[in-house]
Design an enzyme around this catalytic site. Sequence first.
Site, PDB file in Angstrom:
ATOM      1  N   ARG A  45       0.883  -1.321  -0.024  1.00 28.50           N
ATOM      2  CA  ARG A  45      -0.105   0.083   0.182  1.00 28.50           C
ATOM      3  C   ARG A  45       0.962   1.159   0.154  1.00 28.50           C
ATOM      4  NH1 ARG A  45      -2.074   1.578   4.708  1.00 28.50           N
ATOM      5  NH2 ARG A  45      -2.828  -0.312   5.299  1.00 28.50           N
ATOM      6  N   TYR A  97     -14.999  17.535 -15.831  1.00 27.21           N
ATOM      7  CA  TYR A  97     -15.441  16.088 -15.751  1.00 27.21           C
ATOM      8  C   TYR A  97     -16.516  15.950 -15.023  1.00 27.21           C
ATOM      9  CZ  TYR A  97     -15.123  11.050 -15.234  1.00 27.21           C
ATOM     10  OH  TYR A  97     -15.538   9.770 -14.893  1.00 27.21           O
ATOM     11  N   ASP A 169      -5.937  19.450 -14.111  1.00 22.86           N
ATOM     12  CA  ASP A 169      -6.271  18.092 -14.527  1.00 22.86           C
ATOM     13  C   ASP A 169      -5.743  17.994 -16.150  1.00 22.86           C
ATOM     14  OD1 ASP A 169      -7.648  15.767 -15.692  1.00 22.86           O
ATOM     15  OD2 ASP A 169      -9.266  15.851 -14.259  1.00 22.86           O
ATOM     16  N   LYS A 194      -7.203   6.932 -19.430  1.00 21.04           N
ATOM     17  CA  LYS A 194      -7.288   7.496 -20.698  1.00 21.04           C
ATOM     18  C   LYS A 194      -6.127   7.474 -21.673  1.00 21.04           C
ATOM     19  CE  LYS A 194     -11.284   8.439 -18.688  1.00 21.04           C
ATOM     20  NZ  LYS A 194     -11.686   9.825 -18.001  1.00 21.04           N
TER      21      LYS A 194
HETATM   22  C1  LIG Z   1     -11.835  10.113 -16.692  1.00 22.39           C
HETATM   23  C2  LIG Z   1     -11.658  11.287 -16.073  1.00 22.39           C
HETATM   24  C3  LIG Z   1     -11.447  11.589 -14.828  1.00 22.39           C
HETATM   25  C4  LIG Z   1     -11.616  10.265 -13.768  1.00 22.39           C
HETATM   26  O1  LIG Z   1     -10.839   9.159 -13.936  1.00 22.39           O
HETATM   27  P1  LIG Z   1     -11.193   7.825 -13.733  1.00 22.39           P
HETATM   28  O2  LIG Z   1     -10.070   7.046 -14.073  1.00 22.39           O
HETATM   29  O3  LIG Z   1     -12.546   7.300 -14.535  1.00 22.39           O
HETATM   30  O4  LIG Z   1     -11.610   7.583 -12.228  1.00 22.39           O
HETATM   31  C5  LIG Z   1     -10.878  12.552 -14.347  1.00 22.39           C
HETATM   32  N1  LIG Z   1     -10.866  13.868 -15.005  1.00 22.39           N
HETATM   33  C6  LIG Z   1     -11.097  13.719 -16.503  1.00 22.39           C
HETATM   34  C7  LIG Z   1     -10.608  14.909 -17.446  1.00 22.39           C
HETATM   35  C8  LIG Z   1     -11.525  12.406 -17.136  1.00 22.39           C
HETATM   36  O5  LIG Z   1     -11.558  12.474 -18.420  1.00 22.39           O
END
Ligand SMILES: *Cc1c(COP(=O)(O)O)cnc(C)c1O
Length: 376
Positions: A45, A97, A169, A194
Amino acid sequence: MDINTLCVHSGNKDHSNGAVSMPIYQSATFSHLGVGKSTGYDYSRLANPTRTELETIITKLEYGYDAMAFSTGMAAIVAVMDMFSPGDHIIASDDLYGGSYRFFNNISNKNGLRFDFVDTSNVDNVKKHISKDTKAIFVETPSNPMMHVSDIGLLSELGKENNILVIVDNTFLTPYFMNPIHLGANIVIHSGTKYLGGHNDTLAGFIIVDSEELSEKLRFIYKTVGACLSPFDSWLLIRGIKTLAIRMEKQQANAKVIAEWLTKHPKIKNVNYIGLETHPGFDISKKQGRGFGAMISFETDLEETAVKLLENVQIILYAESLGGVETLITYPMLQTHADVPQEEREKLGINEKFLRLSVGIEDYEDLIYDLETALK
Ligand SMILES: *Cc1c(COP(=O)(O)O)cnc(C)c1O
């Protein structure tokens, strides 16, 4: 080292027996050489060698001080918000998001954090909302799904003047196209699900920080809360990142052709792609990044056209998520942004005619043929 090389070679390279691919250390715990003696690994962890390798790579790609790999992007965002205390105020982009919006508005606010959602592409707007309790500016650029572009350099100056953290982000552009820490941001977040993973097969998330102080704070939260990435998923991310550069180039090239094609289609209106010179964020994007990515959103003439398109595409998949090698089409109103209140959603333009396209690495002529046929 150039980013193309970094994607392939930025690990620690201390793999035993000369293994070219980082081994998967599928071990929950690690034995000690003696009392007070550790190999550097005690319990997975806290740290695991496969995950450390991935975190080293991400730290280098984002020019950070440290990086932490999480089980999902949302877990990374939750950990960042765990740094704040009741009464703290955060300014966030109004186009976010949907999962971030849902978390801020249903859980963070219950824990006493206060949010203002503003158009962060307008720095004066952000300035107006700063108060003595403001602790962070949380930005998505380009934003999801409207593709608004914020100037990270200007926001970071504002942050420094007011002792406010700037959190970006960077999921949509990835370190291949933009490095927010270079522009002055303090914390970078990624959904590794992604582009970084890139194959629509793994969930992952990252936090990258610019200082030792933030690393200590977030490492404490990281080991305490426990939303860490598993050794196998860490390995999948390492493998995915090796091809990040060529995937991003191909996806961007495809997206540019498709965005231009969409602008000429009689049933399509308002194409949002930051790589189009007509996009209001084109100049800032050019200034602060090395590319424009592969995310497009647009409106169809009628709700019926949107539904037909979603149901009739053959190669393109009607699915949530983005960034992978497969081209995906998403209905934000019913999928990613279903939990954003209707009024907020419509103010932004997320309506029944609005669609989002994540362009993959297929042949662009096949993709255009698919769109053209489905739109007939
Ligand atoms: C998908 C996404 C998230 C969340 O990520 P997960 O891996 O689905 O938890 C956060 N910010 C953006 C811009 C995203 O496209």
